[in-house]
Design a protein around this motif. Sequence first.
Motif, mmCIF file in Angstrom:
data_model
loop_
_atom_site.group_PDB
_atom_site.id
_atom_site.type_symbol
_atom_site.label_atom_id
_atom_site.label_comp_id
_atom_site.label_asym_id
_atom_site.label_seq_id
_atom_site.Cartn_x
_atom_site.Cartn_y
_atom_site.Cartn_z
ATOM 1 N N LEU A 321 30.043 45.009 66.923
ATOM 2 C CA LEU A 321 29.154 43.757 67.427
ATOM 3 C C LEU A 321 29.114 42.750 66.374
ATOM 4 N N LYS A 322 29.821 42.742 65.149
ATOM 5 C CA LYS A 322 29.447 41.899 64.157
ATOM 6 C C LYS A 322 29.894 40.502 64.608
ATOM 7 N N ASN A 323 31.051 40.310 65.627
ATOM 8 C CA ASN A 323 31.441 39.048 65.808
ATOM 9 C C ASN A 323 30.781 38.315 67.420
ATOM 10 N N HIS A 324 29.683 39.068 67.675
ATOM 11 C CA HIS A 324 29.200 38.722 69.004
ATOM 12 C C HIS A 324 28.209 37.385 68.721
ATOM 13 N N ASN A 325 28.332 36.479 69.449
ATOM 14 C CA ASN A 325 27.538 34.869 69.245
ATOM 15 C C ASN A 325 26.053 35.540 69.412
ATOM 16 N N ALA A 326 25.673 36.372 70.026
ATOM 17 C CA ALA A 326 24.136 36.484 70.257
ATOM 18 C C ALA A 326 23.556 37.188 69.060
ATOM 19 N N LEU A 327 24.248 37.880 68.288
ATOM 20 C CA LEU A 327 23.805 38.554 67.163
ATOM 21 C C LEU A 327 23.198 37.735 66.075
ATOM 22 N N VAL A 328 22.190 37.911 65.584
ATOM 23 C CA VAL A 328 21.271 36.922 64.685
ATOM 24 C C VAL A 328 21.238 38.002 63.467
ATOM 25 N N GLY A 329 21.030 39.318 63.527
ATOM 26 C CA GLY A 329 20.891 39.965 62.294
ATOM 27 C C GLY A 329 20.730 41.583 62.429
ATOM 28 N N TRP A 330 20.641 42.297 61.421
ATOM 29 C CA TRP A 330 20.510 43.708 61.385
ATOM 30 C C TRP A 330 19.373 44.211 60.739
ATOM 31 N N ASP A 331 18.811 45.209 61.580
ATOM 32 C CA ASP A 331 17.424 45.729 61.097
ATOM 33 C C ASP A 331 17.830 47.055 60.692
ATOM 34 N N ILE A 332 18.112 47.643 59.462
ATOM 35 C CA ILE A 332 18.440 48.866 58.981
ATOM 36 C C ILE A 332 17.957 50.001 59.696
ATOM 37 N N LYS A 333 16.466 50.000 59.552
ATOM 38 C CA LYS A 333 15.634 51.212 60.057
ATOM 39 C C LYS A 333 14.146 50.668 60.395
ATOM 40 N N ASN A 334 13.861 51.192 61.482
ATOM 41 C CA ASN A 334 12.313 50.835 61.821
ATOM 42 C C ASN A 334 11.339 51.750 61.038
ATOM 43 N N GLU A 335 10.599 51.217 60.285
ATOM 44 C CA GLU A 335 9.363 51.680 59.803
ATOM 45 C C GLU A 335 9.732 53.042 58.632
ATOM 46 N N PRO A 336 10.660 52.631 58.035
ATOM 47 C CA PRO A 336 11.389 54.061 57.099
ATOM 48 C C PRO A 336 10.013 54.220 56.062
ATOM 49 N N ASN A 337 9.225 53.363 55.589
ATOM 50 C CA ASN A 337 8.060 53.692 54.652
ATOM 51 C C ASN A 337 7.092 54.743 55.239
ATOM 52 N N LEU A 338 7.319 54.958 56.398
ATOM 53 C CA LEU A 338 6.120 55.924 57.078
ATOM 54 C C LEU A 338 6.845 57.296 56.798
ATOM 55 N N ASP A 339 7.881 57.416 56.518
ATOM 56 C CA ASP A 339 8.760 58.579 56.035
ATOM 57 C C ASP A 339 8.431 59.059 54.416
ATOM 58 N N PHE A 340 7.922 58.237 53.618
ATOM 59 C CA PHE A 340 7.884 58.484 52.187
ATOM 60 C C PHE A 340 7.135 59.742 51.948
ATOM 61 N N GLU A 341 6.244 60.038 52.576
ATOM 62 C CA GLU A 341 5.195 61.177 52.145
ATOM 63 C C GLU A 341 6.059 62.436 52.609
ATOM 64 N N SER A 342 6.607 62.653 53.931
ATOM 65 C CA SER A 342 7.438 63.761 54.174
ATOM 66 C C SER A 342 8.765 63.965 53.684
ATOM 67 N N ARG A 343 9.670 62.682 53.243
ATOM 68 C CA ARG A 343 10.796 63.072 52.907
ATOM 69 C C ARG A 343 11.111 62.576 51.401
ATOM 70 N N GLY A 344 9.913 61.929 50.879
ATOM 71 C CA GLY A 344 10.152 61.618 49.484
ATOM 72 C C GLY A 344 10.562 60.231 49.381
ATOM 73 N N LYS A 345 9.895 59.533 48.739
ATOM 74 C CA LYS A 345 10.287 57.819 48.625
ATOM 75 C C LYS A 345 11.351 57.775 47.751
ATOM 76 N N THR A 346 11.950 58.466 47.056
ATOM 77 C CA THR A 346 13.133 58.304 46.286
ATOM 78 C C THR A 346 14.465 58.708 47.163
ATOM 79 N N THR A 347 14.028 59.564 48.127
ATOM 80 C CA THR A 347 15.295 59.910 48.988
ATOM 81 C C THR A 347 15.202 58.843 50.038
ATOM 82 N N VAL A 348 14.152 58.228 50.745
ATOM 83 C CA VAL A 348 14.493 57.352 51.822
ATOM 84 C C VAL A 348 14.868 56.149 51.009
#
Length: 504
Positions: A321-348
Amino acid sequence: MVSRNKNIVRAILIASYLVIIALIVSGISALFGYLNTGADRSAMLHTEIKKTEQYTPKIVWTPLTNEGRPIDKNNLNALEHDYLDAWYVKHVAYKTNTTAGIKDYYTDSARLNLYDMIALNTDENITIESTTLEHHPTLEFFSEDGQLAVLTDNDVVEYKRVFQDVNMILETTEISTYKIVMLLEDGFWRIRHLVKTATEDYNVEHKTISTTNLNIQGINYYPQATPWDMFGDSFSKDTIAKDFKIIKDAGLNTVRVFVQYEDFGKANINNTKLDKLKQTLDAAETAQLDVIVTLFDFYGNYDVLDWTLNMRHAETIVSSLKNHNALVGWDIKNEPNLDFESRGKTTVMAWLNTMINLVKSIDDQHPVTIGWSNTQSATLLKDKLDFISFHYYEELDDLDAAIKTLQTEIPNKALVMGEFGESSYDGFWNPFGSSDDDQADYHKKAQAIIATNNLQYVSWTLYDFSKIPKEVVGRLPWRKNAQKQFGFIDKNGAKKASFKYISQ
């Protein structure tokens, strides 16, 4: 009576005879079948290693100019598979301090070093979580009899975390060179020698993409009939095109869409789903809308041994998709900080850092962000991200101060409020909830704060929904019913009072 009993006995004997003959014939057939087909390699292994599903680091071979016998493609593939599987087995062994699978991929002498290390780590209560992300091997020698191969593996990117008594004592990413000797034994390529000859810290730098001209005024989007299943069997480009026209006509310029990790096939991307995603961007281009693509929705593992699978997922989508004219940006992950407690902040955080590096290595033209769930986390990784995205579902009275704090802490990057909104549900499960008029008042106030602070935004969401998957907010009815009514358009297709304030 006697004659009848004899007939019964005779029948029983004949039936028993036929059963015995059938069993003998079946056994002989199975034996011939086994002898006429090779041994099933997966059944021979003591581990359930399937490299294509478990471990897929990037591997790039130097053009073949080796001494000795030329190697054909099939032999090279077999060598590569067993070599990478050997790395995977070693990672598992050091993580679990067990020896399972080592003898399948290492010769007798090579096993001793691994066994000694595992024994030492066990005594010291040390465990190591590690993976390799890249390999660049050169085949130096392939013997005339096809039984021995010598490799040099350059620029091996290896990440590891060392724990003692559950506490992390070391975290490092290195780039190293290895010399390897492999022997073909019983149809398996096994490592005879694996020696590290050079290593240094791995520090990767990517250019920051300017967001001076970024102008996001948008909305998070799912079709009304298929929320959280946008790219499933009911996918309709016509429906999406109609919705995108509504969004454009409302004065917005951007939509944010979501790629669910497992739904898209994890490491092995489902091409049908990918094509539907491309069609969505095509529809956005036609409507003159930009698209933010969120890559890892509904993913929450972050295990180091899964990183290479995650990387292949992102690599395929970003490359496509990187050459598509409609692409404006990438969001790596939706709300990853909600996983800090269960998965560990360092890991995330380590996982996020790795995925940012990967996406930027593939696409150096489009900005990268992370959809943090609140303003408190929005400063994390601020130096690596190109623009800062945060979600806000707290009191509007506190929003202005939160924005000004972020503008002070991150003065040189665009701020985007990537989700915000209010439900208009005030039914049985929440009789004191907000009404349609309350929702409209919320968005009127939010847009005033947005304008005052020159903030960019992506609201939640275009439609009210009839059904909410339990994976989104759980099973509790007061949460599910509230989530159904965040839209600017109700379930009957009528614009709610809040639609007047969908944009500025």
